[in-house]
Design a protein around this motif. Structure first.
Motif, mmCIF file in Angstrom:
data_model
loop_
_atom_site.group_PDB
_atom_site.id
_atom_site.type_symbol
_atom_site.label_atom_id
_atom_site.label_comp_id
_atom_site.label_asym_id
_atom_site.label_seq_id
_atom_site.Cartn_x
_atom_site.Cartn_y
_atom_site.Cartn_z
ATOM 1 N N ASN A 216 0.802 -1.237 0.000
ATOM 2 C CA ASN A 216 0.000 0.000 0.000
ATOM 3 C C ASN A 216 0.828 1.276 0.000
ATOM 4 O OD1 ASN A 216 -2.718 -1.018 -0.159
ATOM 5 N ND2 ASN A 216 -2.227 -2.001 1.779
ATOM 6 N N ARG A 217 2.116 1.138 -0.132
ATOM 7 C CA ARG A 217 2.951 2.320 -0.364
ATOM 8 C C ARG A 217 2.750 2.699 -1.825
ATOM 9 N NH1 ARG A 217 6.256 3.621 -3.602
ATOM 10 N NH2 ARG A 217 6.213 1.473 -4.323
ATOM 11 N N MET A 218 2.139 3.810 -2.049
ATOM 12 C CA MET A 218 1.863 4.210 -3.428
ATOM 13 C C MET A 218 2.282 5.655 -3.616
ATOM 14 S SD MET A 218 -1.834 2.483 -4.130
ATOM 15 C CE MET A 218 -2.357 1.953 -2.512
ATOM 16 N N THR A 219 2.851 5.899 -4.772
ATOM 17 C CA THR A 219 3.289 7.269 -5.067
ATOM 18 C C THR A 219 2.083 8.188 -5.210
ATOM 19 O OG1 THR A 219 5.315 6.559 -6.131
ATOM 20 C CG2 THR A 219 4.436 8.705 -6.808
ATOM 21 N N THR A 220 2.188 9.328 -4.577
ATOM 22 C CA THR A 220 1.186 10.358 -4.790
ATOM 23 C C THR A 220 1.937 11.649 -5.098
ATOM 24 O OG1 THR A 220 -0.877 11.274 -3.934
ATOM 25 C CG2 THR A 220 0.912 11.116 -2.370
ATOM 26 N N ARG A 221 1.415 12.437 -6.014
ATOM 27 C CA ARG A 221 2.150 13.638 -6.437
ATOM 28 C C ARG A 221 1.416 14.931 -6.089
ATOM 29 N NH1 ARG A 221 3.317 9.738 -10.674
ATOM 30 N NH2 ARG A 221 5.554 9.313 -10.728
ATOM 31 N N GLN A 222 0.397 14.783 -5.265
ATOM 32 C CA GLN A 222 -0.363 15.947 -4.807
ATOM 33 C C GLN A 222 -0.881 15.604 -3.414
ATOM 34 O OE1 GLN A 222 -1.076 18.542 -7.260
ATOM 35 N NE2 GLN A 222 -1.663 19.791 -5.510
ATOM 36 N N THR B 88 6.536 14.094 -17.839
ATOM 37 C CA THR B 88 6.841 14.788 -16.582
ATOM 38 C C THR B 88 5.596 15.059 -15.751
ATOM 39 O OG1 THR B 88 8.702 15.818 -17.668
ATOM 40 C CG2 THR B 88 7.927 16.893 -15.686
ATOM 41 N N PRO B 89 5.672 14.787 -14.477
ATOM 42 C CA PRO B 89 4.529 15.115 -13.614
ATOM 43 C C PRO B 89 4.486 16.603 -13.288
ATOM 44 C CG PRO B 89 6.304 14.206 -12.307
ATOM 45 C CD PRO B 89 6.778 14.180 -13.728
ATOM 46 N N ASN B 90 3.461 17.005 -12.588
ATOM 47 C CA ASN B 90 3.349 18.406 -12.173
ATOM 48 C C ASN B 90 4.099 18.600 -10.849
ATOM 49 O OD1 ASN B 90 2.702 20.970 -11.505
ATOM 50 N ND2 ASN B 90 0.475 20.640 -11.427
ATOM 51 N N VAL C 216 3.567 8.639 -0.348
ATOM 52 C CA VAL C 216 4.936 9.144 -0.506
ATOM 53 C C VAL C 216 5.211 9.571 -1.952
ATOM 54 C CG1 VAL C 216 5.893 7.770 1.385
ATOM 55 C CG2 VAL C 216 5.687 6.752 -0.886
ATOM 56 N N TRP C 217 6.251 10.351 -2.109
ATOM 57 C CA TRP C 217 6.709 10.724 -3.458
ATOM 58 C C TRP C 217 8.224 10.791 -3.424
ATOM 59 C CZ3 TRP C 217 5.335 16.039 -6.178
ATOM 60 C CH2 TRP C 217 5.697 15.963 -7.533
ATOM 61 N N TRP C 218 8.839 9.984 -4.245
ATOM 62 C CA TRP C 218 10.304 9.915 -4.324
ATOM 63 C C TRP C 218 10.697 10.741 -5.536
ATOM 64 C CZ3 TRP C 218 13.160 5.014 -2.493
ATOM 65 C CH2 TRP C 218 14.534 5.107 -2.735
ATOM 66 N N VAL C 219 11.341 11.822 -5.322
ATOM 67 C CA VAL C 219 11.664 12.740 -6.430
ATOM 68 C C VAL C 219 13.178 12.796 -6.619
ATOM 69 C CG1 VAL C 219 11.442 15.089 -7.320
ATOM 70 C CG2 VAL C 219 9.614 14.110 -5.923
ATOM 71 N N THR C 220 13.603 12.398 -7.811
ATOM 72 C CA THR C 220 15.049 12.417 -8.078
ATOM 73 C C THR C 220 15.417 13.276 -9.262
ATOM 74 O OG1 THR C 220 14.686 10.504 -9.440
ATOM 75 C CG2 THR C 220 15.742 10.122 -7.308
ATOM 76 N N ALA C 221 14.418 13.953 -9.810
ATOM 77 C CA ALA C 221 14.681 14.641 -11.072
ATOM 78 C C ALA C 221 15.649 15.794 -10.839
ATOM 79 C CB ALA C 221 13.366 15.130 -11.659
ATOM 80 N N ILE C 222 16.762 15.477 -10.233
ATOM 81 C CA ILE C 222 17.757 16.522 -9.955
ATOM 82 C C ILE C 222 19.076 16.139 -10.621
ATOM 83 C CG2 ILE C 222 17.423 18.152 -8.099
ATOM 84 C CD1 ILE C 222 17.302 15.955 -6.087
ATOM 85 N N TRP D 69 0.980 -0.594 -12.014
ATOM 86 C CA TRP D 69 1.378 -1.895 -12.565
ATOM 87 C C TRP D 69 2.703 -2.357 -11.965
ATOM 88 C CZ3 TRP D 69 5.834 -2.394 -15.740
ATOM 89 C CH2 TRP D 69 6.011 -3.653 -16.312
ATOM 90 N N LYS D 70 2.721 -3.600 -11.564
ATOM 91 C CA LYS D 70 3.965 -4.217 -11.109
ATOM 92 C C LYS D 70 4.168 -5.497 -11.906
ATOM 93 C CE LYS D 70 4.615 -1.128 -7.965
ATOM 94 N NZ LYS D 70 5.691 -0.130 -8.137
ATOM 95 N N LYS D 71 5.405 -5.791 -12.242
ATOM 96 C CA LYS D 71 5.696 -7.060 -12.906
ATOM 97 C C LYS D 71 5.285 -8.200 -11.977
ATOM 98 C CE LYS D 71 9.605 -5.456 -15.621
ATOM 99 N NZ LYS D 71 11.075 -5.518 -15.815
HETATM 100 C C1 FMN Z 1 14.852 6.009 -7.554
HETATM 101 C C2 FMN Z 1 13.498 6.595 -7.846
HETATM 102 C C3 FMN Z 1 13.402 7.804 -8.494
HETATM 103 C C4 FMN Z 1 12.167 8.410 -8.751
HETATM 104 N N1 FMN Z 1 12.136 9.651 -9.301
HETATM 105 C C5 FMN Z 1 10.953 10.265 -9.503
HETATM 106 C C6 FMN Z 1 10.905 11.603 -9.964
HETATM 107 O O1 FMN Z 1 11.950 12.242 -10.162
HETATM 108 N N2 FMN Z 1 9.697 12.165 -10.174
HETATM 109 C C7 FMN Z 1 8.539 11.490 -9.943
HETATM 110 O O2 FMN Z 1 7.470 12.055 -10.140
HETATM 111 N N3 FMN Z 1 8.549 10.210 -9.468
HETATM 112 C C8 FMN Z 1 9.727 9.593 -9.231
HETATM 113 N N4 FMN Z 1 9.764 8.314 -8.697
HETATM 114 C C9 FMN Z 1 8.499 7.618 -8.406
HETATM 115 C C10 FMN Z 1 8.186 6.563 -9.460
HETATM 116 O O3 FMN Z 1 7.682 7.168 -10.628
HETATM 117 C C11 FMN Z 1 7.192 5.557 -8.870
HETATM 118 O O4 FMN Z 1 7.789 4.908 -7.772
HETATM 119 C C12 FMN Z 1 6.785 4.490 -9.894
HETATM 120 O O5 FMN Z 1 6.022 5.082 -10.921
HETATM 121 C C13 FMN Z 1 6.025 3.322 -9.289
HETATM 122 O O6 FMN Z 1 4.881 3.763 -8.606
HETATM 123 P P1 FMN Z 1 4.631 3.414 -7.075
HETATM 124 O O7 FMN Z 1 5.654 4.163 -6.273
HETATM 125 O O8 FMN Z 1 3.229 3.906 -6.795
HETATM 126 O O9 FMN Z 1 4.775 1.951 -6.909
HETATM 127 C C14 FMN Z 1 10.980 7.721 -8.405
HETATM 128 C C15 FMN Z 1 11.093 6.483 -7.757
HETATM 129 C C16 FMN Z 1 12.319 5.933 -7.455
HETATM 130 C C17 FMN Z 1 12.412 4.644 -6.686
#
Ligand code: FMN
Length: 245
Positions: free
Chosen positions: A18-24, A89-91, A157-163, A201-203
């Protein structure tokens, strides 16, 4: 295995799934300081090469700093669009909505703690390259623990690396007082999501797991990967797993 172990595994998997990326995020639901500390307490226990723990976590609470960082990302996304980099690119305005906002800093000088020669030779370059991978894996391991802790507390959570680029470093380091020889490598956002999160989607397990020998049916050629990027990537990034065929 006792039922206690299984219960613990199931509880962990509940968090993992249930850890899922959210961007807002919903800024009206703040994250208390105590939760931020609980999340980073999980990072603290992460494994690392040579137990070097080459990481720092900067908690940002000042909305004007969050906004400046979001501004940088929005501008960077605009630049990339101009370069015709076809990345969906996301917002990045969403960054400033995150109540939990932690900048992850890596100390790459710790490659010295790993097997390296430090003599500038070609062989040293190979060892250095590997040492950098060890360091990145280490920081990612700690960061992932923090993400799971945030998910366990009911946040998304949101993991942002676009740096990465020099521009980003020089835009962000002064805002955060990061010494020049350290590197900002990602940003961890967490909080209650603005909209219900969705499972991406996950493999499947057979697609990622081999026994004894690499399963060739999971091997992709460059052409396969290019097709995946062209036809599938945008769906798996932004759609519910049920909408990806
Ligand atoms: C190393 C890493 C870098 C990521 N960088 C970005 C990013 O720069 N911008 C972004 O919107 N999401 C980023 N993400 C999130 C991924 O897009 C997201 O984990 C993926 O689409 C799978 O979705 P889930 O987290 O809901 O399983 C990153 C995730 C990881 C693990």
């Amino acid at each position: 295995m006792g039922t206690q172990d299984l219960d613990r595994y199931n509880a962990l998997m509940e968090v993992v799934r249930n850890r899922m990326t959210t961007r807002q995020f919903d800024p009206a639901q703040p994250v208390p300081r105590e939760h931020i500390e609980m999340v980073l307490e999980a990072a603290r226990h992460g494994p690392s090469g040579a137990n070097a723990q080459p990481w720092h976590f900067i908690v940002v609470t000042d909305p004007s700093v969050k906004k400046k960082i979001a501004d940088y990302f929005v501008e960077e996304a605009r630049k990339r669009a101009k370069l015709k980099m076809k990345f969906p690119t996301p917002n990045y305005r969403g960054l400033e909505t995150a109540p939990g906002f932690v900048v992850v800093v890596a100390d790459f000088r710790f490659v010295r703690a790993f097997p390296v020669l430090l003599d500038g030779s070609d062989l040293d370059k190979l060892y250095q390259q590997n040492a950098e991978r060890i360091l990145l894996q280490s920081v990612a391991a700690a960061t992932m623990s923090a993400h799971l802790a945030a998910a366990a507390l009911g946040y998304q959570v949101w993991w942002v690396t676009a740096i990465g680029q020099d521009d980003a470093q020089s835009a962000m380091k002064p805002l955060l007082g990061v010494p020049n020889d350290l590197a900002v490598i990602d940003i961890m956002c967490f909080g209650k999501p603005a909209k219900p999160p969705y499972k991406r989607w996950k493999k499947t397990l057979p697609q990622i797991m081999s026994w004894e020998k690499f399963d060739r049916k999971n091997y992709m050629s460059i052409a396969d990967i290019d097709r995946w990027v062209e036809e599938t990537r945008h769906k798996v990034m932004y759609k519910d797993e049920s909408k990806v065929d």
